[in-house]
Design a protein around this motif. Sequence first.
Motif, PDB file in Angstrom:
ATOM      1  N   LEU A   1       3.774  17.975  -5.428  1.00  0.00           N
ATOM      2  CA  LEU A   1       3.011  16.818  -5.766  1.00  0.00           C
ATOM      3  C   LEU A   1       2.081  16.609  -4.468  1.00  0.00           C
ATOM      4  O   LEU A   1       2.137  16.843  -3.350  1.00  0.00           O
ATOM      5  N   ALA A   2       0.836  16.238  -4.711  1.00  0.00           N
ATOM      6  CA  ALA A   2      -0.252  16.194  -3.844  1.00  0.00           C
ATOM      7  C   ALA A   2      -0.402  14.605  -3.726  1.00  0.00           C
ATOM      8  O   ALA A   2      -0.976  14.055  -4.722  1.00  0.00           O
ATOM      9  N   LEU A   3      -0.539  14.233  -2.610  1.00  0.00           N
ATOM     10  CA  LEU A   3      -0.977  12.860  -2.162  1.00  0.00           C
ATOM     11  C   LEU A   3      -2.087  12.815  -1.036  1.00  0.00           C
ATOM     12  O   LEU A   3      -2.086  13.698  -0.126  1.00  0.00           O
ATOM     13  N   ALA A   4      -2.714  11.798  -1.150  1.00  0.00           N
ATOM     14  CA  ALA A   4      -3.923  11.517  -0.166  1.00  0.00           C
ATOM     15  C   ALA A   4      -3.209  10.901   1.338  1.00  0.00           C
ATOM     16  O   ALA A   4      -2.041  10.045   1.058  1.00  0.00           O
ATOM     17  N   ALA A   5      -3.777  11.130   2.354  1.00  0.00           N
ATOM     18  CA  ALA A   5      -3.185  10.755   3.452  1.00  0.00           C
ATOM     19  C   ALA A   5      -3.437   9.457   3.576  1.00  0.00           C
ATOM     20  O   ALA A   5      -4.587   8.661   3.001  1.00  0.00           O
ATOM     21  N   VAL A   6      -2.632   8.351   4.162  1.00  0.00           N
ATOM     22  CA  VAL A   6      -2.947   6.962   4.178  1.00  0.00           C
ATOM     23  C   VAL A   6      -3.723   6.797   5.687  1.00  0.00           C
ATOM     24  O   VAL A   6      -3.304   7.640   6.703  1.00  0.00           O
ATOM     25  N   PRO A   7      -4.430   5.776   5.922  1.00  0.00           N
ATOM     26  CA  PRO A   7      -5.078   5.745   7.289  1.00  0.00           C
ATOM     27  C   PRO A   7      -3.940   5.173   8.156  1.00  0.00           C
ATOM     28  O   PRO A   7      -3.084   4.546   7.977  1.00  0.00           O
TER      29      PRO A   7
ATOM     30  N   LEU B   1      13.475   3.904   4.645  1.00  0.00           N
ATOM     31  CA  LEU B   1      12.320   3.272   5.577  1.00  0.00           C
ATOM     32  C   LEU B   1      12.394   3.321   6.874  1.00  0.00           C
ATOM     33  O   LEU B   1      12.529   2.536   7.773  1.00  0.00           O
ATOM     34  N   GLN B   2      12.322   4.935   7.345  1.00  0.00           N
ATOM     35  CA  GLN B   2      12.231   5.099   8.648  1.00  0.00           C
ATOM     36  C   GLN B   2      10.654   4.779   9.143  1.00  0.00           C
ATOM     37  O   GLN B   2       9.960   4.631   8.465  1.00  0.00           O
ATOM     38  N   ILE B   3      10.797   4.656  10.544  1.00  0.00           N
ATOM     39  CA  ILE B   3       9.626   4.151  11.040  1.00  0.00           C
ATOM     40  C   ILE B   3       8.232   5.162  10.943  1.00  0.00           C
ATOM     41  O   ILE B   3       6.983   4.633  10.912  1.00  0.00           O
ATOM     42  N   THR B   4       8.733   6.357  10.630  1.00  0.00           N
ATOM     43  CA  THR B   4       7.646   7.349  10.615  1.00  0.00           C
ATOM     44  C   THR B   4       7.219   7.212   9.175  1.00  0.00           C
ATOM     45  O   THR B   4       6.029   8.022   8.745  1.00  0.00           O
ATOM     46  N   HIS B   5       7.638   6.356   8.443  1.00  0.00           N
ATOM     47  CA  HIS B   5       7.252   6.165   6.865  1.00  0.00           C
ATOM     48  C   HIS B   5       6.194   4.989   6.731  1.00  0.00           C
ATOM     49  O   HIS B   5       5.810   4.920   5.608  1.00  0.00           O
ATOM     50  N   VAL B   6       6.371   4.115   7.708  1.00  0.00           N
ATOM     51  CA  VAL B   6       5.315   3.031   7.878  1.00  0.00           C
ATOM     52  C   VAL B   6       4.175   3.164   8.565  1.00  0.00           C
ATOM     53  O   VAL B   6       4.367   3.429   9.767  1.00  0.00           O
ATOM     54  N   PHE B   7       2.737   3.010   8.135  1.00  0.00           N
ATOM     55  CA  PHE B   7       1.750   3.348   8.723  1.00  0.00           C
ATOM     56  C   PHE B   7       0.816   2.026   8.783  1.00  0.00           C
ATOM     57  O   PHE B   7       0.860   1.067   7.969  1.00  0.00           O
TER      58      PHE B   7
ATOM     59  N   LYS C   1      -1.991  -4.185  11.034  1.00  0.00           N
ATOM     60  CA  LYS C   1      -2.083  -4.386   9.557  1.00  0.00           C
ATOM     61  C   LYS C   1      -1.279  -2.979   8.717  1.00  0.00           C
ATOM     62  O   LYS C   1      -1.518  -1.760   9.592  1.00  0.00           O
ATOM     63  N   VAL C   2      -0.426  -3.180   8.030  1.00  0.00           N
ATOM     64  CA  VAL C   2       0.311  -2.264   7.312  1.00  0.00           C
ATOM     65  C   VAL C   2      -0.867  -1.429   6.289  1.00  0.00           C
ATOM     66  O   VAL C   2      -1.415  -2.143   5.463  1.00  0.00           O
ATOM     67  N   THR C   3      -1.107  -0.182   6.537  1.00  0.00           N
ATOM     68  CA  THR C   3      -1.882   0.516   5.586  1.00  0.00           C
ATOM     69  C   THR C   3      -1.249   1.445   4.731  1.00  0.00           C
ATOM     70  O   THR C   3      -2.189   1.865   3.700  1.00  0.00           O
ATOM     71  N   GLY C   4      -0.244   1.710   4.850  1.00  0.00           N
ATOM     72  CA  GLY C   4       0.535   2.398   3.777  1.00  0.00           C
ATOM     73  C   GLY C   4       2.097   2.651   3.973  1.00  0.00           C
ATOM     74  O   GLY C   4       2.472   2.925   5.203  1.00  0.00           O
ATOM     75  N   VAL C   5       2.885   2.921   2.988  1.00  0.00           N
ATOM     76  CA  VAL C   5       4.099   3.109   3.057  1.00  0.00           C
ATOM     77  C   VAL C   5       4.585   4.474   2.359  1.00  0.00           C
ATOM     78  O   VAL C   5       4.063   4.428   1.203  1.00  0.00           O
TER      79      VAL C   5
ATOM     80  N   PRO D   1       0.893  -1.338  -0.066  1.00  0.00           N
ATOM     81  CA  PRO D   1       0.255   0.037  -0.014  1.00  0.00           C
ATOM     82  C   PRO D   1       0.654   1.347  -0.048  1.00  0.00           C
ATOM     83  O   PRO D   1       1.690   1.535   0.748  1.00  0.00           O
ATOM     84  N   THR D   2       0.627   2.196  -0.881  1.00  0.00           N
ATOM     85  CA  THR D   2       1.224   3.571  -1.180  1.00  0.00           C
ATOM     86  C   THR D   2       0.012   4.656  -1.176  1.00  0.00           C
ATOM     87  O   THR D   2      -0.949   4.322  -1.276  1.00  0.00           O
ATOM     88  N   PRO D   3       0.568   5.953  -0.853  1.00  0.00           N
ATOM     89  CA  PRO D   3      -0.454   6.881  -0.984  1.00  0.00           C
ATOM     90  C   PRO D   3      -1.037   7.106  -2.596  1.00  0.00           C
ATOM     91  O   PRO D   3      -0.211   6.776  -3.587  1.00  0.00           O
TER      92      PRO D   3
END
Length: 248
Positions: free
Chosen positions: A60-66, A155-161, A166-170, A48-50
């Motif tokens: 660049l505009a990206l949607a927030a990941v949950p 791949l910092q932990i702030t980049h993994v949601f 469950k992982v919802t986005g990177v 999963p990505t934005p």
Amino acid sequence: MAYVEGVQVVVAHDERATLRVGDVFVKIDADQTRIDVEVEAMALAPIPTPEVLWRNPPALALAAVPGRALGRLGEPSPASPAAWAAAGASVRLLHDAPLPPWPGRRLDDLASRLDVECEWLVANGVLPTDLVTRNREVAEAALRPWTPVFTHGDLQITHVFVEGDKVTGVIDWSEAAQGDALFDLAVLTLGHEEHLADVVAGYGTDVDLDVIHGWWSWRSLTASRWLVEHGFDPNTPGCEFDVLRARM
């Protein structure tokens, strides 16, 4: 037009800035190559990505990941061991995917950067010589040939949601490239050594811990000058300097 409660500056320095407006992130980058890589890498990644909302260089505009970030460097992670394992499993999916068509950093360049940054740290009295020397020795374990895989590259932990387990986005794919699998695992667990076993369990294969430790040292040594020069403090408890001290 929907009302939002203002603009949040997520990060800002002289290379790039990221703003949040409601559920939209707007990234502004002086280097369009990084934006190009980010957009293509997200399209290729099997995790999963934005969602890309629009692109109008240099923005660049990206949607927030949950969900919420796996954690923050220097703070205890609120995520469960199962969430960390899920992060490891997602990284394995990425590493098993076809390689991106662009190359990553060369081994010689990584070694040269280590030389330059270690010299700067000692010459400017930022860290004691023995601490730099010891971590430079540890870092040598990482500077060996590897079989390239599709790596996130930052791949910092702030980049993994995650949401629950469950992982919802990177997010933040501008450093994605062909690279060393263990570099991604090392950056993910930097400063959170207590979760390395969870990540490896989710990743599903044995890893060379000496190489992981080597990348921890390499990352902390080579990032320190940039952090200092851009207003961040690598000496904050649990951050890069503590990672280096832990190797003594």
